[in-house]
Scaffold this motif. Structure first.
Motif, PDB file in Angstrom:
ATOM      1  N   SER A   3     -26.230 -16.748  11.538  1.00  0.00           N
ATOM      2  CA  SER A   3     -27.041 -16.726  10.325  1.00  0.00           C
ATOM      3  C   SER A   3     -26.282 -17.173   9.086  1.00  0.00           C
ATOM      4  O   SER A   3     -26.896 -17.583   8.101  1.00  0.00           O
ATOM      5  CB  SER A   3     -27.584 -15.309  10.100  1.00  0.00           C
ATOM      6  N   ASP A 112     -33.869  -7.694  15.082  1.00  0.00           N
ATOM      7  CA  ASP A 112     -35.072  -8.367  14.581  1.00  0.00           C
ATOM      8  C   ASP A 112     -34.919  -9.873  14.543  1.00  0.00           C
ATOM      9  O   ASP A 112     -35.729 -10.561  13.930  1.00  0.00           O
ATOM     10  CB  ASP A 112     -35.409  -7.859  13.167  1.00  0.00           C
ATOM     11  N   GLN A 113     -33.871 -10.405  15.152  1.00  0.00           N
ATOM     12  CA  GLN A 113     -33.678 -11.844  15.209  1.00  0.00           C
ATOM     13  C   GLN A 113     -32.842 -12.181  16.439  1.00  0.00           C
ATOM     14  O   GLN A 113     -32.235 -11.314  17.056  1.00  0.00           O
ATOM     15  CB  GLN A 113     -32.985 -12.358  13.940  1.00  0.00           C
ATOM     16  N   GLU A 115     -30.645 -15.648  18.640  1.00  0.00           N
ATOM     17  CA  GLU A 115     -29.997 -16.956  18.535  1.00  0.00           C
ATOM     18  C   GLU A 115     -30.153 -17.695  19.855  1.00  0.00           C
ATOM     19  O   GLU A 115     -29.799 -17.174  20.909  1.00  0.00           O
ATOM     20  CB  GLU A 115     -28.509 -16.803  18.205  1.00  0.00           C
ATOM     21  N   GLU A 129     -31.061 -20.029  14.829  1.00  0.00           N
ATOM     22  CA  GLU A 129     -31.490 -18.645  14.714  1.00  0.00           C
ATOM     23  C   GLU A 129     -33.010 -18.598  14.702  1.00  0.00           C
ATOM     24  O   GLU A 129     -33.662 -19.449  14.075  1.00  0.00           O
ATOM     25  CB  GLU A 129     -30.924 -18.038  13.434  1.00  0.00           C
ATOM     26  N   PRO A 131     -36.639 -15.918  14.441  1.00  0.00           N
ATOM     27  CA  PRO A 131     -37.086 -14.603  13.956  1.00  0.00           C
ATOM     28  C   PRO A 131     -37.681 -13.748  15.064  1.00  0.00           C
ATOM     29  O   PRO A 131     -38.747 -13.134  14.893  1.00  0.00           O
ATOM     30  CB  PRO A 131     -38.139 -14.976  12.903  1.00  0.00           C
ATOM     31  N   GLY A 133     -36.479 -10.792  17.808  1.00  0.00           N
ATOM     32  CA  GLY A 133     -35.436  -9.896  18.276  1.00  0.00           C
ATOM     33  C   GLY A 133     -35.990  -8.887  19.259  1.00  0.00           C
ATOM     34  O   GLY A 133     -37.098  -9.034  19.789  1.00  0.00           O
ATOM     35  N   GLN A 149     -41.003 -20.485  19.400  1.00  0.00           N
ATOM     36  CA  GLN A 149     -39.659 -20.847  18.949  1.00  0.00           C
ATOM     37  C   GLN A 149     -38.924 -21.665  20.024  1.00  0.00           C
ATOM     38  O   GLN A 149     -38.161 -22.582  19.712  1.00  0.00           O
ATOM     39  CB  GLN A 149     -38.855 -19.583  18.611  1.00  0.00           C
TER      40      GLN A 149
END
Length: 396
Positions: A3, A112-113, A115, A129, A131, A133, A149
């Protein structure tokens, strides 16, 4: 962390690392919202073609972010040998998986996220990254959100890297691993497997998957990205040189002292007066040893007398104080002058009365009630206790 890192891809006309580094330094300022001196930059070569061009991924991180982490380790007095981006650790973890065929990706799931790191056996290709998680994945709309994503990641890579990932690994799941892998696999039409990390995983704000850290720790491959600033490296080198110089100075001083001592001893050994002093020293030493032996004998006799005369008196005094409701189960003399009493009493008041009586006796100091434990027996409730008291030498 991914991040705080900026990733950029470039194609540059060289295969030499020194030339590539110079080109990156010149061009990177046109691709980032920072001045060159405000960031730390490193890169990894992804591909070299026959025309003399190299495709590279550039990692950019603000210097103040690097120094923040550096200072944390420095205050803990931990020496860092390198600092890299989490994506490199995920790629190293990817390489450790067996029977890999073709390029793939690894998803590191945070609170909450997450990679997504796109990898091959030769190197990590890119990372982004997302959003999504652990909290989102456990909701009903979590998997569709991840699939969206994933599609963005695949489309971006298909345009820039000319391939589609053929497998996906998940890191950070805590439960329902097999079920979630199956649902994701069906949604993205790609094999999905979870990587289990034997590491502490806490929920809440402190949740971490430890995927990148585990990949670096367990890998024998070198870390390809190093983000420690050159000034810090130079300071480390200077400190090491100063330590080496200090140790060299100490060793030289020790050698000089040794040789000087040898010369002095040789001169003194050749002196007749030294021999006379040595003989006198041996005579005095023998006398000192004899005196020490006699002193030890006197101490032994003194301790024996104390045990034989003071101990019986102490028992007689205690017997006078002893309530009828107290019985002793153990009585001994520890360390020559510490009386240890262990017994049983019906009433705690009797124990306190015995302790107060021993405190008033002139032959005791430091009378302590170490413990009182209540126990239920067939005849009723009783109190087990232990009292220790130090015998005074002048109590006789």
């Amino acid at each position: 962390p991914r991040s705080v890192v900026i990733l950029r891809s470039m194609v540059l006309p060289s295969h030499k690392e020194s030339e590539l580094r110079a080109m990156v330094d010149l061009q990177i300022i046109n691709h980032i919202p920072y001045a060159r001196e405000e960031v730390q930059v490193d890169f990894q070569v992804l591909e070299k073609n026959s025309e003399g061009y190299s495709k590279i991924t550039i990692v950019v991180v603000p210097v103040d972010v690097v120094m923040k982490y550096w200072n944390i380790f420095n205050r803990a007095r931990l020496v860092l040998t390198g600092m890299t981006v989490s994506s490199v650790g995920l790629w190293l973890l990817y390489k450790q998986q067996l029977l890999l065929k073709g390029p793939g990706a690894i998803l590191d799931i945070g609170e909450d996220q997450g990679e997504i790191c796109v990898c091959s056996n030769e190197g990590w290709l890119t990372a982004r990254e997302i959003p999504v998680g652990l909290n989102q994945m456990q909701n009903t709309d979590g998997i569709p959100l991840f699939v969206k994503q994933w599609q963005i990641t695949v489309e971006n890579n298909a345009q820039s890297l000319f391939f589609r990932p053929t497998q996906l690994f998940l890191v950070g799941l805590r439960n329902n691993t097999a079920d979630m892998c199956e649902k994701i696999s069906q949604s993205i039409n790609c094999p999905v497997k979870a990587i289990e990390i034997k590491a502490p995983q806490k929920g809440g704000k402190n949740f971490q998957s430890f995927g990148a850290l585990f990949g670096i720790a367990q890998s024998a491959s070198p870390v390809t990205i190093d983000l420690i600033p050159q000034a810090v490296r130079q300071e480390q080198s200077n400190r090491l040189k100063r330590k080496e110089m200090l140790w060299c100075a100490i060793l030289v001083a020790m050698v000089l002292v040794f040789f000087i001592s040898v010369v002095v001893l040789k001169v003194m050994n050749n002196n007749v007066e030294l021999k006379r002093l040595q003989n006198e020293f041996k005579s005095v030493q023998a006398q000192v040893l004899l005196i020490e032996k006699r002193s030890e004998d006197v101490k032994a006799v003194d301790q024996l007398l104390m045990k034989r005369f003071l101990f019986p008196r102490a028992l007689a005094e205690i017997y006078q104080l002893l309530p009828n409701e107290i019985s002793f189960v153990n009585l001994n003399l520890a360390n020559g002058n510490v009386l240890v009493l262990q017994g049983v009493a019906v009433s705690a008041a009797d124990i306190n009365r015995l302790q107060r009586g021993m405190v008033d006796l002139p032959i005791f100091v430091n009378v302590n009630l170490d413990f009182v434990n209540k126990r239920v027996t067939q005849t009723g409730e009783v109190n087990y206790f232990k009292i220790t008291a130090t015998l005074k030498q002048d109590g006789m």
